[in-house]
Scaffold this active site. Structure first.
Site, mmCIF file in Angstrom:
data_model
loop_
_atom_site.group_PDB
_atom_site.id
_atom_site.type_symbol
_atom_site.label_atom_id
_atom_site.label_comp_id
_atom_site.label_asym_id
_atom_site.label_seq_id
_atom_site.Cartn_x
_atom_site.Cartn_y
_atom_site.Cartn_z
ATOM 1 N N TYR A 53 12.028 -4.392 -6.214
ATOM 2 C CA TYR A 53 10.831 -4.330 -7.043
ATOM 3 C C TYR A 53 9.767 -3.305 -6.643
ATOM 4 O O TYR A 53 9.253 -2.577 -7.485
ATOM 5 C CB TYR A 53 10.187 -5.733 -7.077
ATOM 6 C CG TYR A 53 8.832 -5.785 -7.728
ATOM 7 C CD1 TYR A 53 8.687 -5.575 -9.099
ATOM 8 C CD2 TYR A 53 7.688 -6.034 -6.980
ATOM 9 C CE1 TYR A 53 7.428 -5.617 -9.700
ATOM 10 C CE2 TYR A 53 6.430 -6.084 -7.571
ATOM 11 C CZ TYR A 53 6.311 -5.881 -8.932
ATOM 12 O OH TYR A 53 5.081 -5.926 -9.513
ATOM 13 N N CYS A 60 0.852 -1.178 0.000
ATOM 14 C CA CYS A 60 0.000 0.000 0.000
ATOM 15 C C CYS A 60 0.888 1.228 0.000
ATOM 16 O O CYS A 60 2.090 1.139 0.243
ATOM 17 C CB CYS A 60 -0.858 0.044 1.258
ATOM 18 S SG CYS A 60 -2.068 -1.278 1.352
ATOM 19 N N ASN A 101 0.358 1.113 5.806
ATOM 20 C CA ASN A 101 1.077 0.254 4.860
ATOM 21 C C ASN A 101 1.814 -0.811 5.666
ATOM 22 O O ASN A 101 2.592 -0.472 6.561
ATOM 23 C CB ASN A 101 2.064 1.102 4.044
ATOM 24 C CG ASN A 101 2.995 0.283 3.159
ATOM 25 O OD1 ASN A 101 4.078 0.715 2.834
ATOM 26 N ND2 ASN A 101 2.580 -0.895 2.762
ATOM 27 N N GLY A 102 1.580 -2.082 5.325
ATOM 28 C CA GLY A 102 2.270 -3.172 6.018
ATOM 29 C C GLY A 102 1.273 -4.205 6.503
ATOM 30 O O GLY A 102 0.082 -4.115 6.200
ATOM 31 N N GLY A 159 -0.249 0.261 -5.018
ATOM 32 C CA GLY A 159 -1.564 -0.352 -4.789
ATOM 33 C C GLY A 159 -2.552 0.129 -5.822
ATOM 34 O O GLY A 159 -2.727 1.338 -6.001
#
Ligand code: SF4
Length: 473
Positions: free
Chosen positions: A254, A7, A110-111, A35
């Site tokens: 990535y 995210c 995020n996570g 995302g």
């Protein structure tokens, strides 16, 4: 190229009333790669929260009409989501908004928490009712619960951090304050910056800070809480240096955008370094080096620089494929990879090709890409991967979820080579990861199984939905 990002979070606090919704929109645009399932913006209109959230890309969810309906204000938080816990539905869109006894809060995360299931069960046993199946709501619950006995929202965040385990980069907003926090391991990136006219911006990646015309000040330290208010910026470090730093190494390989700098390391430079290492550790005689767009391009350039083999463009990606792209069904005689990618015959015909990509998960996509390149009349296809083989699932906010799906768990490298139809195959050696992170402590658990936290028992993305349906029966 088969892995989904996690995210992206964004927050803004301006010294004057302005169009913070539009600023958030451009911030989210720069974070879209993190995302593509849903996105949202919550604006703080003098203590009243006004939001717009929906499924889809930023360009699908927002238009000028919707943005103009969000009030002018001085504070907003925003989010782009690829769900790693909780199903793909509108309920799970973020930022999450909660009303509690001492006010309101909007939270973007995020996570993934590695102890989300235990925390959620404990809360439910004490009467909590959850509206979503994402672990972000668990974080919101714990913070608001702590807020009942703390003097400030930042104290509540600090108390909550004693209970949360795993990966979390948070941006949250109360009526008066904008706050961000990064977990003590620093799994996910988080940084902040400022514009010349004094507007503070928080974002998952530096590319989003630059996109809105701000200068990056620095990364948020692992364990740090930053509080932005009329009084200025306060840094709280009571959770700092409690754990060894474990930034996700896959951010460099990535996830992150190449023009971002994370914890002082340029993502682009890191990928170039990976390509150079691959050229030294897995050399091959060839005529052209190409990258799988977009994730393999930088490493392909590094491979070319080190090997002296010319860099070229061999694959063209259809840039307009978004979340709404419907993959052709089996039997439709169409190949989804061919719709997304096409081979440039002019560059490839009669050549020995080195194809560089970031990873192989199941192997199906790579097999089809190799075939696409072969069908363009190439003599040989040599695949080089800028990460080590995936051998373990990730519990920290990516969808590498099960050993049974990972091709490297079931096959040797030579067997994988045969399955994908390549003439040779080489992965980045595990020992080389250190050179990508350049002194920054990192997590590499999906390659070596050394998990920094306790491993959760149930790791399915839809574990909370599954539990709900079993209760209904
Ligand atoms: Fe990143 Fe792999 Fe660690 Fe997950 S397990 S945080 S993908 S390095």
């Amino acid at each position: 190229m088969d892995i989904h990002e996690e995210c992206g979070v964004f927050g803004v606090m301006a010294p004057e009333i302005c169009d913070v919704a539009s600023i958030s929109y451009y911030g989210l645009y720069a974070l879209q790669h993190r995302g593509q399932e849903s996105c949202g913006i919550v604006v703080n209109d003098d203590g009243v929260f006004v939001s717009h959230k929906d499924m889809g890309l930023v360009s699908e969810v927002f238009n000028s009409d919707i943005l103009s309906r969000l009030p002018k204000s001085n504070m907003a938080v925003a989010h782009v989501r690829y769900g790693t816990t909780g199903g793909t539905n509108r309920n799970n869109c973020q930022p999450i908004e909660v009303n509690h006894q001492k006010g309101r809060m909007a939270l973007a995360h995020n996570g993934n928490l590695s102890n989300a299931a235990e925390l959620r069960s404990r809360l439910e046993l004490h009467g909590a009712i959850f509206h979503t199946t994402s672990d972000t709501e668990t974080i919101a619950y714990i913070i608001t619960k702590e807020r009942l006995r703390t003097a400030s929202i930042e104290d509540a965040v600090s108390q909550a951090m004693n209970t949360l385990d795993g990966a979390y980069s948070l941006v949250l907003m109360s009526p008066q304050k904008l706050i961000c926090a990064r977990d003590p391991y620093g799994f996910r990136p988080l940084c902040y910056g400022k514009t010349a006219d004094g507007m503070y911006v928080i974002a998952s990646e530096s590319c989003a800070i630059k996109a809105v015309g701000a200068e990056v000040i620095r990364d948020v330290y692992p364990g740090e809480i930053l509080v932005f208010s009329k009084a200025g910026v306060e840094s709280r470090r009571e959770h700092c240096q409690k754990k060894d730093k474990k930034l996700c190494i896959f951010e460099y390989i990535y996830f992150a955008r190449p023009d971002s700098v994370i914890d002082g390391v340029s993502v682009h430079a890191s990928r170039i370094a990976a390509g150079k290492i691959l050229a030294r550790t897995h050399p091959v005689d060839a005529d052209i080096v190409i990258g799988a767009p977009d994730s393999g391009l930088d490493a392909a350039l590094g491979f070319s620089q080190e090997s002296g083999i010319p860099y070229g463009i061999g694959l063209i990606k259809n840039k307009y494929i978004g979340r709404t792209f419907i993959s052709p069904e089996q039997g439709a005689r169409l190949d989804g990879v061919k719709i997304k990618l096409s081979a440039l015959e002019e560059s490839l015909r009669g050549k020995r090709v080195v194809l560089v990509d970031d990873s192989i998960v199941r192997g199906n996509t790579m097999g089809r890409v190799v075939k696409l390149i072969r069908d363009a009349g190439t003599k040989e296809v040599h695949v080089r991967i800028s990460s080590p083989p995936f051998l373990h699932p990730c519990y920290y906010g990516t969808d590498i979820d099960s050993e049974k799906h990972l091709i490297a768990c079931k096959h040797s490298i030579d067997e994988i080579r045969k399955i994908i139809g390549a003439d040779s195959l080489g992965y980045l050696p595990e020992e080389a990861l250190e050179q990508l992170a350049r002194g920054c402590g990192f997590c590499s658990a999906c390659f070596d199984g050394n998990y920094p936290t306790k491993v959760p028992k149930d790791t399915r993305k839809d574990r909370f939905e599954k539990r709900l349906s079993s209760i209904k029966k």
